[in-house]
Design a protein around this motif. Structure first.
Motif, PDB file in Angstrom:
ATOM      1  N   ARG A 168       1.007  -1.196   0.033  1.00 40.09           N
ATOM      2  CA  ARG A 168       0.041   0.109   0.027  1.00 40.09           C
ATOM      3  C   ARG A 168       0.741   1.265  -0.035  1.00 40.09           C
ATOM      4  N   LEU A 178       1.060   4.220  -2.940  1.00 42.30           N
ATOM      5  CA  LEU A 178       0.821   5.593  -2.886  1.00 42.30           C
ATOM      6  C   LEU A 178       1.990   6.560  -3.084  1.00 42.30           C
ATOM      7  N   LYS A 223      -3.911  -5.740   9.155  1.00 43.26           N
ATOM      8  CA  LYS A 223      -4.186  -4.157   9.239  1.00 43.26           C
ATOM      9  C   LYS A 223      -4.304  -3.774  10.565  1.00 43.26           C
ATOM     10  N   GLN A 273      -9.410   1.366   2.604  1.00 47.83           N
ATOM     11  CA  GLN A 273      -9.236   1.228   1.261  1.00 47.83           C
ATOM     12  C   GLN A 273      -9.705   0.026   0.496  1.00 47.83           C
ATOM     13  N   GLY A 326     -13.618  -0.350   4.238  1.00 45.82           N
ATOM     14  CA  GLY A 326     -14.410   1.104   3.993  1.00 45.82           C
ATOM     15  C   GLY A 326     -15.786   1.196   4.175  1.00 45.82           C
ATOM     16  N   TYR A 330      -7.217  10.931   4.206  1.00 43.41           N
ATOM     17  CA  TYR A 330      -7.742   9.632   3.756  1.00 43.41           C
ATOM     18  C   TYR A 330      -6.432   8.787   3.437  1.00 43.41           C
ATOM     19  N   PHE A 331      -5.378   9.235   2.915  1.00 44.69           N
ATOM     20  CA  PHE A 331      -4.269   8.462   2.458  1.00 44.69           C
ATOM     21  C   PHE A 331      -3.418   8.272   3.841  1.00 44.69           C
ATOM     22  N   VAL A 352      -4.816   5.016   5.070  1.00 44.48           N
ATOM     23  CA  VAL A 352      -4.399   4.028   4.118  1.00 44.48           C
ATOM     24  C   VAL A 352      -2.902   3.395   4.619  1.00 44.48           C
TER      25      VAL A 352
END
Length: 189
Positions: A13, A17, A147, A154, A158, A168-169, A172
């Motif tokens: 992830r 990103l 997690k 994501q 969600g 938001y990022f 993630v």
């Protein structure tokens, strides 16, 4: 391409990103003790881990460009929640988050032989009320197992989110705006 950096993380992830920022980067994994210290606050914990990962990369010899370390924790009632150890732990965690607002803290840090610069990003996430049946089905997908806090915003997790205030990022795993800004600050020191 913009800057060239190292990413001290095996997270797919974070890799995805970071690619959105257009950086040239190499990714590697660091072996660091991620245990929370006794009486360490969640804020201090997440920042320490991000700095530790970046500085460990430097100690491993990645010194010709900045090393990015990052860590994310989910916090409820002041307690940092890690990855669920098993289904029972997942169920307990998600029942605590159900119908409530919790915080996601993501720390980012850039390091080189001259030093380290870090930042913490806090995002409030609100969950709908969750039924045991929903949680059972979610657990069976396998998504919650790796997690922080037992969910991925994501992904399938969600669907539990009713409101988010912040990045938001960062939830993630890597805040894009803040990462870009911190790297600029780090390079201009």
């Amino acid at each position: 391409m913009q800057s060239a950096i190292y990413l001290a993380s095996a997270s797919p992830r974070r890799k995805e990103l970071l690619m959105q920022l257009g950086y040239e980067f190499s990714q590697f994994s660091v072996d660091a003790d991620e245990s929370q210290l006794i009486n360490e606050s969640a804020v201090d914990y997440v920042e320490r881990l991000a700095c530790l990962k970046a500085q460990t990369g430097v100690a491993m010899g990645y010194i010709d460009r900045p090393v990015l370390g990052s860590d994310t924790v989910v916090v409820i009632d002041g307690e940092a929640l890690g990855k669920p150890s098993d289904k029972a732990d997942f169920m307990t965690t998600m029942q605590r988050l159900s119908g409530r607002t919790h915080q996601v803290l993501t720390a980012i840090a850039f390091a080189n032989p001259e030093g380290v610069l870090s930042q913490i990003i806090r995002t409030d996430v609100t969950f709908k009320s969750l039924s045991n049946d929903e949680l059972e089905r979610y657990w069976l997908t396998g998504e919650p197992e790796d997690k922080a806090g037992g969910y991925g915003i994501q992904g399938l997790g969600g669907r539990f989110v009713t409101h988010i205030s912040g990045s938001y990022f960062a939830v993630v795993g890597l805040p894009l705006y803040e990462c870009d800004k911190l790297l600029s600050e780090f390079l201009s020191r």
